[in-house]
Design an enzyme around this catalytic site. Structure first.
Site, PDB file in Angstrom:
ATOM      1  N   ARG A 229      -5.365 -19.206  11.610  1.00  0.00           N
ATOM      2  CA  ARG A 229      -3.973 -18.764  11.785  1.00  0.00           C
ATOM      3  C   ARG A 229      -3.665 -18.637  13.274  1.00  0.00           C
ATOM      4  NH1 ARG A 229      -2.597 -12.881   9.721  1.00  0.00           N
ATOM      5  NH2 ARG A 229      -3.988 -12.402  11.469  1.00  0.00           N
TER       6      ARG A 229
ATOM      7  N   ASP B 180       1.972   7.063   0.291  1.00  0.00           N
ATOM      8  CA  ASP B 180       0.922   6.186  -0.217  1.00  0.00           C
ATOM      9  C   ASP B 180       1.038   5.934  -1.721  1.00  0.00           C
ATOM     10  OD1 ASP B 180      -1.447   4.801   0.788  1.00  0.00           O
ATOM     11  OD2 ASP B 180      -2.508   5.995  -0.729  1.00  0.00           O
TER      12      ASP B 180
ATOM     13  N   ARG C 106      -0.150 -12.460   2.750  1.00  0.00           N
ATOM     14  CA  ARG C 106      -1.016 -11.622   3.572  1.00  0.00           C
ATOM     15  C   ARG C 106      -0.845 -10.241   2.964  1.00  0.00           C
ATOM     16  NH1 ARG C 106       0.089  -7.370   7.355  1.00  0.00           N
ATOM     17  NH2 ARG C 106      -1.547  -7.141   8.913  1.00  0.00           N
TER      18      ARG C 106
ATOM     19  N   GLU D  48      -5.616  -8.064   4.703  1.00  0.00           N
ATOM     20  CA  GLU D  48      -5.841  -7.477   6.015  1.00  0.00           C
ATOM     21  C   GLU D  48      -6.815  -6.310   5.880  1.00  0.00           C
ATOM     22  OE1 GLU D  48      -4.217  -4.811   9.628  1.00  0.00           O
ATOM     23  OE2 GLU D  48      -3.781  -4.414   7.543  1.00  0.00           O
TER      24      GLU D  48
ATOM     25  N   ASP E 146      -1.005  -6.577   3.461  1.00  0.00           N
ATOM     26  CA  ASP E 146      -1.086  -5.567   4.520  1.00  0.00           C
ATOM     27  C   ASP E 146      -1.934  -4.375   4.079  1.00  0.00           C
ATOM     28  OD1 ASP E 146       0.143  -4.439   7.101  1.00  0.00           O
ATOM     29  OD2 ASP E 146       0.731  -2.893   5.659  1.00  0.00           O
TER      30      ASP E 146
ATOM     31  N   HIS F  73      -6.809   0.029   2.557  1.00  0.00           N
ATOM     32  CA  HIS F  73      -6.293   1.293   2.046  1.00  0.00           C
ATOM     33  C   HIS F  73      -5.961   1.251   0.567  1.00  0.00           C
ATOM     34  CE1 HIS F  73      -6.423   2.542   6.188  1.00  0.00           C
ATOM     35  NE2 HIS F  73      -5.945   1.340   6.477  1.00  0.00           N
TER      36      HIS F  73
ATOM     37  N   ASN G 263       0.831  -1.218   0.000  1.00  0.00           N
ATOM     38  CA  ASN G 263       0.000   0.000   0.000  1.00  0.00           C
ATOM     39  C   ASN G 263       0.857   1.257   0.000  1.00  0.00           C
ATOM     40  OD1 ASN G 263      -2.423   1.758   0.560  1.00  0.00           O
ATOM     41  ND2 ASN G 263      -1.298   2.067   2.486  1.00  0.00           N
TER      42      ASN G 263
ATOM     43  N   ARG H 265      -8.362   5.346   1.144  1.00  0.00           N
ATOM     44  CA  ARG H 265      -7.554   4.662   0.123  1.00  0.00           C
ATOM     45  C   ARG H 265      -6.530   5.554  -0.551  1.00  0.00           C
ATOM     46  NH1 ARG H 265     -12.984   1.527  -1.440  1.00  0.00           N
ATOM     47  NH2 ARG H 265     -12.557  -0.408  -0.320  1.00  0.00           N
TER      48      ARG H 265
HETATM   49  C1  ARE Z   1       4.652   3.973  12.806  1.00  0.00           C
HETATM   50  C2  ARE Z   1       4.389   4.871  14.002  1.00  0.00           C
HETATM   51  C3  ARE Z   1       3.549   6.055  13.606  1.00  0.00           C
HETATM   52  C4  ARE Z   1       4.230   6.818  12.471  1.00  0.00           C
HETATM   53  C5  ARE Z   1       4.456   5.842  11.314  1.00  0.00           C
HETATM   54  C6  ARE Z   1       5.212   6.491  10.165  1.00  0.00           C
HETATM   55  O1  ARE Z   1       3.740   4.110  15.025  1.00  0.00           O
HETATM   56  O2  ARE Z   1       3.405   6.907  14.724  1.00  0.00           O
HETATM   57  O3  ARE Z   1       3.402   7.863  12.043  1.00  0.00           O
HETATM   58  O4  ARE Z   1       5.222   4.732  11.762  1.00  0.00           O
HETATM   59  O5  ARE Z   1       6.546   6.708  10.511  1.00  0.00           O
HETATM   60  C7  ARE Z   1       2.527  -0.744  11.904  1.00  0.00           C
HETATM   61  C8  ARE Z   1       2.251  -0.052  13.244  1.00  0.00           C
HETATM   62  C9  ARE Z   1       2.205   1.446  13.103  1.00  0.00           C
HETATM   63  C10 ARE Z   1       3.465   1.950  12.420  1.00  0.00           C
HETATM   64  C11 ARE Z   1       3.483   1.300  11.037  1.00  0.00           C
HETATM   65  C12 ARE Z   1       4.646   1.742  10.158  1.00  0.00           C
HETATM   66  O6  ARE Z   1       1.028  -0.545  13.777  1.00  0.00           O
HETATM   67  O7  ARE Z   1       2.128   2.016  14.412  1.00  0.00           O
HETATM   68  O8  ARE Z   1       3.439   3.359  12.330  1.00  0.00           O
HETATM   69  O9  ARE Z   1       3.606  -0.133  11.213  1.00  0.00           O
HETATM   70  O10 ARE Z   1       5.857   1.491  10.775  1.00  0.00           O
HETATM   71  C13 ARE Z   1      -5.237   0.704  10.573  1.00  0.00           C
HETATM   72  C14 ARE Z   1      -5.101   0.017   9.212  1.00  0.00           C
HETATM   73  C15 ARE Z   1      -4.471  -1.350   9.296  1.00  0.00           C
HETATM   74  C16 ARE Z   1      -3.163  -1.316  10.098  1.00  0.00           C
HETATM   75  C17 ARE Z   1      -3.503  -0.744  11.470  1.00  0.00           C
HETATM   76  C18 ARE Z   1      -2.283  -0.696  12.381  1.00  0.00           C
HETATM   77  O11 ARE Z   1      -6.366  -0.073   8.580  1.00  0.00           O
HETATM   78  O12 ARE Z   1      -4.198  -1.794   7.973  1.00  0.00           O
HETATM   79  O13 ARE Z   1      -4.031   0.601  11.311  1.00  0.00           O
HETATM   80  N1  ARE Z   1      -2.512  -2.635  10.176  1.00  0.00           N
HETATM   81  C19 ARE Z   1      -1.380  -2.978   9.261  1.00  0.00           C
HETATM   82  C20 ARE Z   1      -0.308  -3.781   9.972  1.00  0.00           C
HETATM   83  C21 ARE Z   1       0.435  -2.905  10.960  1.00  0.00           C
HETATM   84  C22 ARE Z   1       1.179  -1.801  10.215  1.00  0.00           C
HETATM   85  C23 ARE Z   1       0.451  -1.307   9.027  1.00  0.00           C
HETATM   86  C24 ARE Z   1      -0.748  -1.836   8.597  1.00  0.00           C
HETATM   87  C25 ARE Z   1       1.144  -0.336   8.185  1.00  0.00           C
HETATM   88  O14 ARE Z   1      -0.846  -4.930  10.535  1.00  0.00           O
HETATM   89  O15 ARE Z   1       1.335  -3.643  11.750  1.00  0.00           O
HETATM   90  O16 ARE Z   1       1.364  -0.677  11.104  1.00  0.00           O
HETATM   91  O17 ARE Z   1       1.946  -1.106   7.278  1.00  0.00           O
HETATM   92  C26 ARE Z   1      -9.719   1.280  13.354  1.00  0.00           C
HETATM   93  C27 ARE Z   1      -9.805   1.112  11.849  1.00  0.00           C
HETATM   94  C28 ARE Z   1      -8.613   0.318  11.312  1.00  0.00           C
HETATM   95  C29 ARE Z   1      -7.319   0.923  11.794  1.00  0.00           C
HETATM   96  C30 ARE Z   1      -7.319   0.954  13.335  1.00  0.00           C
HETATM   97  C31 ARE Z   1      -6.069   1.549  13.903  1.00  0.00           C
HETATM   98  O18 ARE Z   1      -9.964   0.019  13.957  1.00  0.00           O
HETATM   99  O19 ARE Z   1     -10.972   0.429  11.495  1.00  0.00           O
HETATM  100  O20 ARE Z   1      -8.647   0.330   9.892  1.00  0.00           O
HETATM  101  O21 ARE Z   1      -6.240   0.083  11.333  1.00  0.00           O
HETATM  102  O22 ARE Z   1      -8.439   1.736  13.777  1.00  0.00           O
HETATM  103  O23 ARE Z   1      -5.902   2.845  13.438  1.00  0.00           O
HETATM  104 CA    CA Z   2      -3.549   3.737  -0.225  1.00  0.00          CA
END
Ligand code: ARE
Ligand code: CA
Length: 495
Positions: free
Chosen positions: A335, A167, A195, A233, A197, A201, A101, A158
């Site tokens: 899983r 993005d 998976r 995801e 990620d 988005h 993404n 998105r």
């Molecule tokens: C980190 C720092 C941030 C900084 C960023 C950029 O924590 O402060 O701004 O870096 O430097 C993981 C961590 C994040 C981390 C990111 C990149 O969790 O903290 O940011 O890596 O290093 C949403 C998404 C969902 C996502 C979750 C976490 O929809 O896709 O947020 N999950 C996946 C992975 C994560 C990963 C990412 C995506 C990014 O599994 O491990 O992030 O690649 C509601 C909404 C959800 C939302 C949720 C939390 O429930 O419905 O959609 O999930 O709130 O916001």
């Molecule tokens: Ca996007």
């Protein structure tokens, strides 16, 4: 794309942050023999090395890609290849966590990465791919900050940045091509799927174009024409503009309600008796499209979704009960989570240590798990997948595969039991008093080893022995004093 392409078993395990060489040996020495179908591995491609005050090499740095070069703290391209071959050779599949993404967030010029490409996040230059400012969505995002501000607006979810991450525009033919090349590189190596990620988005239509171009799986290991397994995801607990249902045409979708609801039930906010129609009956995705789990690498530490009721290794009795229910229950593709330990530091309801990465040495290299004499892990790794109550239920799932649920019993509250055809029987006691009942097990007459309290070893059982009569009925007892609130027997635990 909905079929996991497993040969060895019906459950996969996320070996979160494991080095590739450790996964290769784990496939050979444990996962293959114990009937695990595959492994979800952490992102293998080059990413930012994060040093930010006290935050040193957090686990989340792997979610900030810099290029598609295979180079990470888990190992290099050769290590990764070796793992894929060795795991496939014992029938254990590898699924890659594909971060497509976005690229990295903003970091000062000169910030390091785990590969040789380098990058400049400010000018959106990622020469290792290469991507440049043209390839990102900034022009398509309509929020003031450039970040996602409102999850009720599908287009900003998105087209804007997720927590500041640059993005990618998957609407661009060039971007799609680079992503397809990356996925194909891994598929050609023998990877079984991905998976995906942050799927929420990306536009499902753009994702379909990408997945349709991914090659069939490598015929050294898979049958001709086999398609990569895709599980997307998408966090959908309801109430947002985007639903998981929009993605089922591309592959399976993570069903986050599953672990949340089970967490609530086992913690006592709901009664187990209501689980008799758990799944579609509770408004979840169709079982053919869902990927289910009790916790994941995000919500075990308060990231992502599910909240405080999510069960993890820290509440091990409930955790084992919930995983046993999941593995016995014929819904979705399952899983398991396999974690490392970290000390929590709660301040105002938030764990200030939620960033802590895997055990590492003074040069910041990951120290992989060691294996103790009793099969558990050392060096700070929890290895839930090596807990007897969990790996024996993986075998239960394999033995019961293809049967339905029948002969549901409950006490009207928090004691339940059911059969899987004539292949398996499970009872769960989450009540404050003992379960002592004669119950229909649906199994043929004989003595069976309860695979929760022990193992079947040779012709005997190290745990409870259950005697099933000619009518299929057995006396079942689970007292509140026992370590585990579960009892499970199956066709292959007959002694
Ligand atoms: C980190 C720092 C941030 C900084 C960023 C950029 O924590 O402060 O701004 O870096 O430097 C993981 C961590 C994040 C981390 C990111 C990149 O969790 O903290 O940011 O890596 O290093 C949403 C998404 C969902 C996502 C979750 C976490 O929809 O896709 O947020 N999950 C996946 C992975 C994560 C990963 C990412 C995506 C990014 O599994 O491990 O992030 O690649 C509601 C909404 C959800 C939302 C949720 C939390 O429930 O419905 O959609 O999930 O709130 O916001
Ligand atoms: Ca996007």
């Amino acid at each position: 794309q909905w079929d996991a392409q497993v040969s060895n078993g019906q459950a996969i395990v996320h070996l979160f942050e494991w080095p590739w060489s450790n996964i290769a040996s784990e496939c050979e020495s444990f996962l293959g023999p114990r009937g695990y179908g595959g492994v979800q591995v952490s992102p293998p491609n080059e990413y930012v090395k994060v040093y930010q005050g006290d935050v040193r090499r957090p686990w989340w740095e792997r979610y900030q890609p810099v290029s598609y070069q295979i180079s990470s703290r888990s190992g290099n391209d050769a290590d990764f290849r070796d793992m894929v071959a060795r795991c496939n050779n014992v029938g254990v599949r590898i699924y890659v966590d594909g971060v497509i993404n976005h690229m990295s967030g903003w970091w000062p010029a000169g910030t390091g990465s785990t590969g040789t490409s380098g990058f400049d996040a400010g000018s959106q230059s990622y020469p290792g791919v290469p991507f440049s400012a043209y390839d990102f969505n900034d022009g398509n995002c309509n929020t003031g900050s450039g970040n996602i501000e409102n999850y009720n607006d599908a287009s900003q979810v998105r087209n804007c940045k997720l927590v500041g991450l640059n993005d990618l525009n998957q609407g661009s033919e060039y971007v799609r091509e680079k992503i397809v090349d990356f996925l194909n590189y891994l598929v050609d190596m023998g990877v079984a799927g991905f998976r995906i990620d942050a799927s929420k988005h990306m536009w499902p239509g753009d994702m379909k174009i990408i997945f349709d171009r991914v090659n069939n799986l490598n015929t050294d290991y898979f049958s001709a024409g086999a398609r990569p397994f895709i599980f997307q995801e998408v966090i959908d607990l309801g109430g947002e503009a985007i639903s998981g249902q929009e993605y089922v045409g591309n592959g399976r979708v993570t069903e986050f309600r599953y672990g949340k609801y089970l967490g609530e039930a086992f913690r006592g906010y709901n009664q187990l008796t209501y689980l008799s129609n758990f799944g579609e009956g509770w408004g979840m995705l169709d079982r053919a499209y869902s990927l289910v789990f009790i916790d994941n690498h995000d919500n075990q530490r308060g990231h992502g979704a599910g909240g405080a009721n999510i069960l993890t290794f820290r509440v091990s009795k409930w955790y084992k009960m919930a995983n046993a229910f999941m593995l016995a229950w014929p819904y979705g593709f399952t899983r398991l989570m396999s974690s490392y330990y970290w000390d929590q530091n709660w301040v105002d309801g938030q764990d200030k240590n939620d960033w802590i990465g895997p055990p590492m040495d003074a040069s910041d290299n990951i120290i992989g798990p060691s294996i103790n004499a009793d099969q558990t892990c050392g060096n700070g790794w929890i290895c839930e997948h090596r807990w007897r109550q969990i790996y024996n239920m993986v075998q239960f799932r394999n033995v019961a595969h293809g049967t339905d649920m029948n002969d549901w019993w409950d006490n009207g509250n928090n004691q339940i039991a059911f059969c899987r055809g004539n292949r398996g029987f499970i009872a769960i006691n989450n009540e404050g008093y003992d379960l002592k009942q004669s119950l229909q097990t649906c199994l043929s007459e004989g003595s069976y080893c309860d695979v929760i309290s022990g193992n079947k070893e040779g012709g005997s059982c190290t745990g409870k022995t259950i005697n099933v009569g000619s009518d299929g009925v057995a006396y079942i007892e689970i007292t509140t004093m026992e370590d585990d609130g579960v009892l499970a027997i199956h066709a292959e635990s007959k002694i």
